[in-house]
Write an enzyme that holds these catalytic residues in place. Structure first.
Site, PDB file in Angstrom:
ATOM      1  CB  CYS A  18      -0.918  -0.034   1.041  1.00 49.54           C
ATOM      2  SG  CYS A  18      -0.207  -0.050   2.931  1.00 49.54           S
ATOM      3  CE1 TYR A 258     -12.576  -8.309 -21.871  1.00 49.43           C
ATOM      4  CE2 TYR A 258     -14.327  -6.798 -21.998  1.00 49.43           C
ATOM      5  CZ  TYR A 258     -13.312  -7.346 -22.404  1.00 49.43           C
ATOM      6  OH  TYR A 258     -12.796  -6.793 -23.923  1.00 49.43           O
ATOM      7  CB  CYS A 352      -9.883  -2.225 -12.134  1.00 45.94           C
ATOM      8  SG  CYS A 352      -9.233  -3.069 -13.313  1.00 45.94           S
TER       9      CYS A 352
END
Length: 394
Positions: A18, A258, A352
């Site tokens: 992160c 997808y 995304c």
């Protein structure tokens, strides 16, 4: 900068897992909203909605992929297990993680203990030697079931029966010590002998239990294996898919491109006249058909094949809406051409990657109006950002 005490981690900021742990969550949301507004503010008439915050800010990841490595202590080489450092020069020996489920951190520690106790060697990318490449761990939020995957560099392990017995025992001991309510339901060996950065190979052997966990989205049940695509933040899935469902007119014929194991297809089925899921991976298609049968959903069908081929034929069935949820690379030029030349009234784009979404949107607005975009934070403390966009001909 150091993160606030409430979200501190001994590996931050060295670990690549992160990159925004030092920023408070409200400020992170503000930054992500500003990123979307900066990237898409130039589209005329586009409505940009407020970001949907994650119901859980920490310990939300229910899928973990960690590589094995090693470090020198004096003249001795010690096996490590964790994520790469930001420079990608070594594997951090993970002791904690603020974004992954605590039970998966515990299981990872048990596997590391097992590997060290059994003196098993980590994979060496430079010369292709060594046994252990990665672990892949999955946990179901609904059932609390855990699946542990061990990715190896060879098919057979000498003394495998004893090794598996020891691994199973350590995992159960470590979970029990933490008073965890999670249950280990399967241990799977995945064999990957290729010189590649891709984590999983094609051959799998179930060492213990079963090769899947049972997860739910609302009232729908799914079986999730090691390689199954499933959103890693289960606390946010219904919010994400709810946005998709909200933008489908009642009683529509829907194409879900997808589609993976059919999570979106089955989620929107109750609102739709008919749903056609398109998926290239044959294992995912079988799982999708199994999920439709298990959930007694009869108005959804799935077609196997590359989206380019299956979409071309599916648009001939005059769908009202096409839902696309492509990988980070976004839509390829031919898929965009099919969408532009189709007579479909609406495209719902689950993205995304804001960069590839913007690139694709610049093409889609040649035939569609970019109506709205809603950012969705599935990955707190990271720069990753999901979104749901609507393109309409009306």
């Amino acid at each position: 900068m150091k993160p606030p005490a409430s979200q501190s981690c001994q590996h931050y900021p060295e670990c690549a897992g992160c990159d925004r742990l030092h920023i408070g969550y409200e400020k992170q949301l503000q930054h992500k909203q500003e990123e979307i507004e900066s990237a898409f503010g130039g589209f005329r008439g586009l409505e940009i909605f407020p970001i949907v915050r994650s119901p859980r800010e920490q310990t939300y990841r229910h899928k973990v992929q960690l590589p094995f490595g090693h470090r020198k202590i004096g003249k001795k080489s010690v096996l490590t297990l964790g994520l790469h450092n930001k420079e990608n020069t070594f594997i951090i020996d993970q002791k904690e993680c603020r974004i992954q489920d605590p039970d998966l951190t515990t299981v990872a520690a048990a596997i590391r203990h097992w590997a060290r106790t059994e003196n098993l060697s980590p994979y060496n990318e430079r010369n292709g030697s060594g046994l252990l490449r990665h672990i892949v761990l999955r946990k179901a939020k609904a059932s609390q079931e855990i699946l542990a995957g061990i990715v190896t560099n060879q098919n057979e392990l000498p003394g495998r029966k004893d090794l598996v017995s020891g691994l199973h025992s350590y995992i159960k001991q470590f979970l029990s010590k933490e008073k965890s309510k999670a249950e280990l339901v399967g241990i799977v060996q995945n064999v990957n002998r290729r010189n590649t950065k891709v984590v999983l190979g094609e051959k799998e052997t179930t060492w213990y239990g079963r090769h899947f966990i049972k997860e739910r989205i609302g009232t729908l049940e799914f079986h999730i294996g090691l390689s199954t695509f499933f959103q890693v933040n289960p606390y946010q899935i219904e919010n994400l898919y709810g946005l998709v469902a909200a933008d489908l007119p009642e009683n529509s014929t829907v194409i879900d491109a997808y589609c993976g194991i059919g999570t979106i297809s089955l989620f929107v089925a109750s609102k739709s006249k008919k749903v056609i899921g398109l998926e290239e991976n044959p294992i995912s298609v079988r799982s999708a058909i199994g999920a439709a049968n298990a959930n007694r959903i009869e108005n959804v069908l799935f077609r196997k094949g590359k989206v380019l081929q299956t979409l071309s034929s599916a648009v001939g069935e005059k769908p009202d809406v096409i839902v696309v949820d492509p990988p980070r690379e976004g839509l390829d030029p031919e898929t965009k051409r099919i969408l532009l030349n189709s007579k479909v009234n609406r495209v719902v784009y689950v993205s995304c990657n804001p960069e590839t979404l913007r690139r694709d949107a610049l093409e889609l607005v040649k035939s569609f109006r970019f109506e709205k975009i809603t950012p969705v934070d599935l990955f707190p403390h990271t720069s990753h950002l999901e979104s749901v966009s609507v393109f309409s001909r009306s």
